[in-house]
Write a protein that holds these residues in place. Structure first.
Motif, PDB file in Angstrom:
ATOM      1  N   UNK A  63       0.841  -1.212   0.000  1.00 24.13           N
ATOM      2  CA  UNK A  63       0.000   0.000   0.000  1.00 24.13           C
ATOM      3  C   UNK A  63       0.873   1.257   0.000  1.00 24.13           C
ATOM      4  N   UNK A  64       1.932   1.240   0.775  1.00 22.93           N
ATOM      5  CA  UNK A  64       2.842   2.385   0.811  1.00 22.93           C
ATOM      6  C   UNK A  64       3.512   2.577  -0.542  1.00 22.93           C
ATOM      7  N   UNK A  65       3.904   1.477  -1.177  1.00 29.90           N
ATOM      8  CA  UNK A  65       4.531   1.555  -2.495  1.00 29.90           C
ATOM      9  C   UNK A  65       3.582   2.044  -3.577  1.00 29.90           C
ATOM     10  N   UNK A  66       2.288   1.829  -3.383  1.00 30.67           N
ATOM     11  CA  UNK A  66       1.285   2.226  -4.379  1.00 30.67           C
ATOM     12  C   UNK A  66       1.155   3.748  -4.455  1.00 30.67           C
ATOM     13  N   UNK A  67       1.416   4.453  -3.342  1.00 31.91           N
ATOM     14  CA  UNK A  67       1.350   5.919  -3.284  1.00 31.91           C
ATOM     15  C   UNK A  67      -0.014   6.444  -3.737  1.00 31.91           C
ATOM     16  N   UNK A  68      -1.064   5.935  -3.093  1.00 34.14           N
ATOM     17  CA  UNK A  68      -2.404   6.435  -3.396  1.00 34.14           C
ATOM     18  C   UNK A  68      -2.500   7.894  -2.972  1.00 34.14           C
ATOM     19  N   UNK A  69      -3.287   8.705  -3.670  1.00 32.25           N
ATOM     20  CA  UNK A  69      -3.430  10.113  -3.255  1.00 32.25           C
ATOM     21  C   UNK A  69      -4.163  10.213  -1.913  1.00 32.25           C
ATOM     22  N   UNK A  70      -3.793  11.219  -1.141  1.00 33.55           N
ATOM     23  CA  UNK A  70      -4.392  11.459   0.178  1.00 33.55           C
ATOM     24  C   UNK A  70      -5.216  12.732   0.112  1.00 33.55           C
ATOM     25  N   UNK A  71      -6.443  12.647   0.623  1.00 31.80           N
ATOM     26  CA  UNK A  71      -7.291  13.829   0.695  1.00 31.80           C
ATOM     27  C   UNK A  71      -7.957  13.836   2.065  1.00 31.80           C
ATOM     28  N   UNK A  72      -7.696  14.868   2.827  1.00 30.85           N
ATOM     29  CA  UNK A  72      -8.234  15.028   4.184  1.00 30.85           C
ATOM     30  C   UNK A  72      -7.933  13.811   5.048  1.00 30.85           C
ATOM     31  N   UNK A  73      -6.713  13.293   4.922  1.00 29.35           N
ATOM     32  CA  UNK A  73      -6.282  12.172   5.734  1.00 29.35           C
ATOM     33  C   UNK A  73      -6.783  10.816   5.269  1.00 29.35           C
ATOM     34  N   UNK A  74      -7.536  10.752   4.198  1.00 31.37           N
ATOM     35  CA  UNK A  74      -8.083   9.497   3.672  1.00 31.37           C
ATOM     36  C   UNK A  74      -7.364   9.139   2.382  1.00 31.37           C
ATOM     37  N   UNK A  75      -7.112   7.850   2.199  1.00 31.07           N
ATOM     38  CA  UNK A  75      -6.480   7.373   0.976  1.00 31.07           C
ATOM     39  C   UNK A  75      -7.550   7.180  -0.091  1.00 31.07           C
TER      40      UNK A  75
END
Length: 192
Positions: free
Chosen positions: A121-133
């Motif tokens: 999950x960390x390697x995927x680097x999903x965008x973060x918005x308001x603390x949510x992935x």
């Protein structure tokens, strides 16, 4: 102000009233002491800054204009590099907190399965918005399809059945046998 000063002005003053006056005066004095200490600290700081500025100006007198430009460019580069490093570090921490928050609600079959999921999950680097992935649900769904054994089965609210194994049966003499053995007697009543 001293007590004697007030008692000389007002000889018939009540002791309780005098105590109140002195207490209020003490508060005023303490407030003024704090203000003086604050202003003294500020003055000393400004004095130190002024001395440092003077030394810096003297240092500039020895530099040529080109040297100043080079130093300014070096400091600007250092500032930009340090600022970017700090931003990257803060973004990494925010992402780490978001990943940990997302993983907290999932149940894994083992700690190593959880660590592998967090690493992916960390390697995927999903965008973060308001603390949510963003896209977490799709990632979890895909991960469950690719590695279903990593996740613990969903709890349907019913407790797991408790299986009891076969007992050896029979009475082995219990506490009485232990006492008889301690006194050197036969361990069972049949041996009597």
């Amino acid at each position: 102000m001293k007590r004697e000063f007030i008692t000389n002005l007002l000889p018939d003053i009540d002791k309780a009233v005098l105590d109140q006056i002195m207490a209020e005066h003490g508060k005023d004095i303490e407030g003024q002491k704090k203000l003086v200490a604050s202003l003294t600290t500020e003055r000393d700081t400004l004095h130190t800054q002024l001395e440092q500025a003077g030394e810096t100006i003297k240092g500039f007198e020895k530099l040529d204009v080109d040297g100043i430009k080079i130093k300014a460019a070096e400091w600007e580069t250092k500032y930009n590099t340090d600022t970017q490093a700090l931003k990257d570090q803060l973004a990494a921490k925010e992402y780490e907190y978001s990943v940990n928050g997302a993983v907290a609600g999932l149940k894994f079959t083992s700690e190593s399965a959880r660590k592998a999921f967090v690493a992916d999950l960390t390697g995927k680097k999903l965008p973060v918005q308001e603390g949510k992935l963003l896209g977490l649900e799709d990632f979890v769904k895909g991960y469950k399809e690719s590695d279903p054994n990593a996740f613990a089965p969903e709890d349907d609210g019913e407790p797991a059945p408790h299986v009891v194994s076969k007992t050896s049966g029979g009475n082995t003499g219990g506490a009485g046998a232990v006492l008889r053995a301690a006194f050197g007697l036969p361990t069972s009543e049949k041996e009597l």
